[in-house]
Enzyme design. Sequence first.
Site, PDB file in Angstrom:
ATOM      1  N   GLU A 190     -35.864  13.254   3.222  1.00 53.16           N
ATOM      2  CA  GLU A 190     -37.037  14.285   4.082  1.00 53.16           C
ATOM      3  C   GLU A 190     -37.484  15.359   2.863  1.00 53.16           C
ATOM      4  O   GLU A 190     -38.243  15.884   3.663  1.00 53.16           O
ATOM      5  CB  GLU A 190     -35.577  15.193   5.122  1.00 53.16           C
ATOM      6  CG  GLU A 190     -35.635  13.162   6.244  1.00 53.16           C
ATOM      7  CD  GLU A 190     -34.747  13.629   6.969  1.00 53.16           C
ATOM      8  OE1 GLU A 190     -32.987  13.426   6.707  1.00 53.16           O
ATOM      9  OE2 GLU A 190     -34.879  13.524   8.498  1.00 53.16           O
ATOM     10  N   ALA A 228     -27.700  15.538   3.901  1.00 52.31           N
ATOM     11  CA  ALA A 228     -26.948  16.033   4.538  1.00 52.31           C
ATOM     12  C   ALA A 228     -25.673  15.888   3.868  1.00 52.31           C
ATOM     13  O   ALA A 228     -25.468  14.510   3.805  1.00 52.31           O
ATOM     14  CB  ALA A 228     -27.505  16.472   5.481  1.00 52.31           C
TER      15      ALA A 228
HETATM   16  N1  COA Z   1     -22.140  14.432   1.530  1.00 51.84           N
HETATM   17  C1  COA Z   1     -21.667  14.311   0.830  1.00 51.84           C
HETATM   18  N2  COA Z   1     -20.129  14.161   0.028  1.00 51.84           N
HETATM   19  C2  COA Z   1     -21.587  13.689  -0.649  1.00 51.84           C
HETATM   20  C3  COA Z   1     -22.228  12.495  -0.185  1.00 51.84           C
HETATM   21  C4  COA Z   1     -23.040  13.471   1.271  1.00 51.84           C
HETATM   22  N3  COA Z   1     -24.234  13.257   1.238  1.00 51.84           N
HETATM   23  N4  COA Z   1     -23.423  11.787  -0.789  1.00 51.84           N
HETATM   24  C5  COA Z   1     -22.290  12.066  -2.116  1.00 51.84           C
HETATM   25  N5  COA Z   1     -21.453  12.580  -2.195  1.00 51.84           N
HETATM   26  C6  COA Z   1     -19.674  12.913  -2.810  1.00 51.84           C
HETATM   27  C7  COA Z   1     -18.691  12.214  -2.398  1.00 51.84           C
HETATM   28  O1  COA Z   1     -17.975  12.415  -1.135  1.00 51.84           O
HETATM   29  C8  COA Z   1     -18.468  12.329  -3.658  1.00 51.84           C
HETATM   30  O2  COA Z   1     -17.666  13.244  -4.151  1.00 51.84           O
HETATM   31  P1  COA Z   1     -16.080  13.324  -4.077  1.00 51.84           P
HETATM   32  O3  COA Z   1     -16.106  13.423  -5.935  1.00 51.84           O
HETATM   33  O4  COA Z   1     -15.131  14.552  -4.290  1.00 51.84           O
HETATM   34  O5  COA Z   1     -15.509  12.205  -3.800  1.00 51.84           O
HETATM   35  C9  COA Z   1     -19.940  12.598  -4.499  1.00 51.84           C
HETATM   36  O6  COA Z   1     -20.729  12.958  -4.228  1.00 51.84           O
HETATM   37  C10 COA Z   1     -19.823  11.454  -5.954  1.00 51.84           C
HETATM   38  O7  COA Z   1     -20.248  10.489  -4.530  1.00 51.84           O
HETATM   39  P2  COA Z   1     -20.175   8.976  -4.534  1.00 51.84           P
HETATM   40  O8  COA Z   1     -20.168   8.029  -3.404  1.00 51.84           O
HETATM   41  O9  COA Z   1     -18.701   9.111  -5.855  1.00 51.84           O
HETATM   42  O10 COA Z   1     -21.003   8.110  -5.408  1.00 51.84           O
HETATM   43  P3  COA Z   1     -21.510   7.255  -6.323  1.00 51.84           P
HETATM   44  O11 COA Z   1     -23.053   7.073  -7.156  1.00 51.84           O
HETATM   45  O12 COA Z   1     -20.204   5.767  -5.813  1.00 51.84           O
HETATM   46  O13 COA Z   1     -22.584   6.500  -4.812  1.00 51.84           O
HETATM   47  C11 COA Z   1     -24.463   7.344  -2.869  1.00 51.84           C
HETATM   48  C12 COA Z   1     -23.583   7.439  -4.378  1.00 51.84           C
HETATM   49  C13 COA Z   1     -25.241   8.171  -2.729  1.00 51.84           C
HETATM   50  C14 COA Z   1     -24.557   5.402  -2.878  1.00 51.84           C
HETATM   51  C15 COA Z   1     -22.845   7.535  -1.710  1.00 51.84           C
HETATM   52  O14 COA Z   1     -22.420   9.050  -2.713  1.00 51.84           O
HETATM   53  C16 COA Z   1     -23.280   7.413  -0.453  1.00 51.84           C
HETATM   54  O15 COA Z   1     -23.258   6.069  -0.173  1.00 51.84           O
HETATM   55  N6  COA Z   1     -23.919   9.080  -0.296  1.00 51.84           N
HETATM   56  C17 COA Z   1     -23.999   9.055   1.095  1.00 51.84           C
HETATM   57  C18 COA Z   1     -25.357   8.745   1.248  1.00 51.84           C
HETATM   58  C19 COA Z   1     -26.000   9.173   2.541  1.00 51.84           C
HETATM   59  O16 COA Z   1     -25.227   8.623   4.045  1.00 51.84           O
HETATM   60  N7  COA Z   1     -26.693   9.945   3.273  1.00 51.84           N
HETATM   61  C20 COA Z   1     -27.404  10.272   4.353  1.00 51.84           C
HETATM   62  C21 COA Z   1     -26.454  11.629   4.964  1.00 51.84           C
HETATM   63  S1  COA Z   1     -27.007  12.294   6.616  1.00 51.84           S
END
Ligand code: COA
Length: 259
Positions: A113, A65
């Site tokens: 999910e 999300a």
């Molecule tokens: N919501 C909003 N934005 C998200 C997102 C999310 N769930 N997951 C990734 N993004 C965005 C990041 O903020 C980033 O944006 P930016 O370029 O403007 O900074 C972009 O997507 C790329 O993500 P980034 O974190 O830089 O990629 P990464 O390869 O280093 O890491 C993940 C990938 C998936 C491990 C990491 O993005 C992450 O942990 N995301 C959240 C996962 C999460 O907690 N999901 C449950 C949500 S309830």
Amino acid sequence: MAYETIIVEVEEGIATITLNRPAVLNALNDKVFNELGEAALSLSADNSVRVVIITGGDKVFAAGADISQMANSTAVDVATREKVSHRAFQLLENLPKPVIAAISGYALGGGCELTLVADVRIAADNAQFGLPEIKLGILPGAGGTQRLPRLIGAGRAKELIFSGDFIKADEALRVGLVNKVVPADQLAAETRKLAKRFASRGAVALRLAKASVNEGLRMDLEAGLEYEHKCFSLLFATEDQKEGMKAFLEKRPAQFQGK
Ligand code: COA
């Protein structure tokens, strides 16, 4: 219909819904949930569509999300918003045709999910699954605490939900979270192959078989068996049943018309 956050394409009776917010790893906001719900309704009603594939493309399925949307939410905002995700996911889960999730890269939080509402999950060997909500101080609120234990058992589901850890495709296969793991460059082709196999079956039988499993899982065994029997009996009123059995006896492939 034109969508902003998803792409819907139909080819040879197989619809593909592709999540399309690559800049945020396909994070799911209210717009995505609403569009997924609209797509589910429209594909349900389209008789030319036999099978639906949901994918995020070849890099990422969905990283959950949209955290930027949730960060400053109040409890009242969330109470309303979660209903948006539940509505969309229930429409997809109850879509009266087979739904296959094709998963490449991260399927996290709401992305994981979303895979759970599909009937079958095919993972690329680069896929990673997880419910990291606990690390954000929340819990999986788009059906994860309900559908995951029903799919893989409470013990394994709780380990994922309590730890927030990610698991790779091979582990997801081992615990029964996915049906199959394929090389990443073959994900689309393998998924399409299965979709075509499903599409060659009778549409009414598919619809009732899916309803029998889905509805049955919400009932006790006795009620589920009764429900199955009603669906089974009803199929004897279809042309497809006559054709299927006649074709078997005549030693030829059946030509189902979905009638
Ligand atoms: N919501 C909003 N934005 C998200 C997102 C999310 N769930 N997951 C990734 N993004 C965005 C990041 O903020 C980033 O944006 P930016 O370029 O403007 O900074 C972009 O997507 C790329 O993500 P980034 O974190 O830089 O990629 P990464 O390869 O280093 O890491 C993940 C990938 C998936 C491990 C990491 O993005 C992450 O942990 N995301 C959240 C996962 C999460 O907690 N999901 C449950 C949500 S309830």
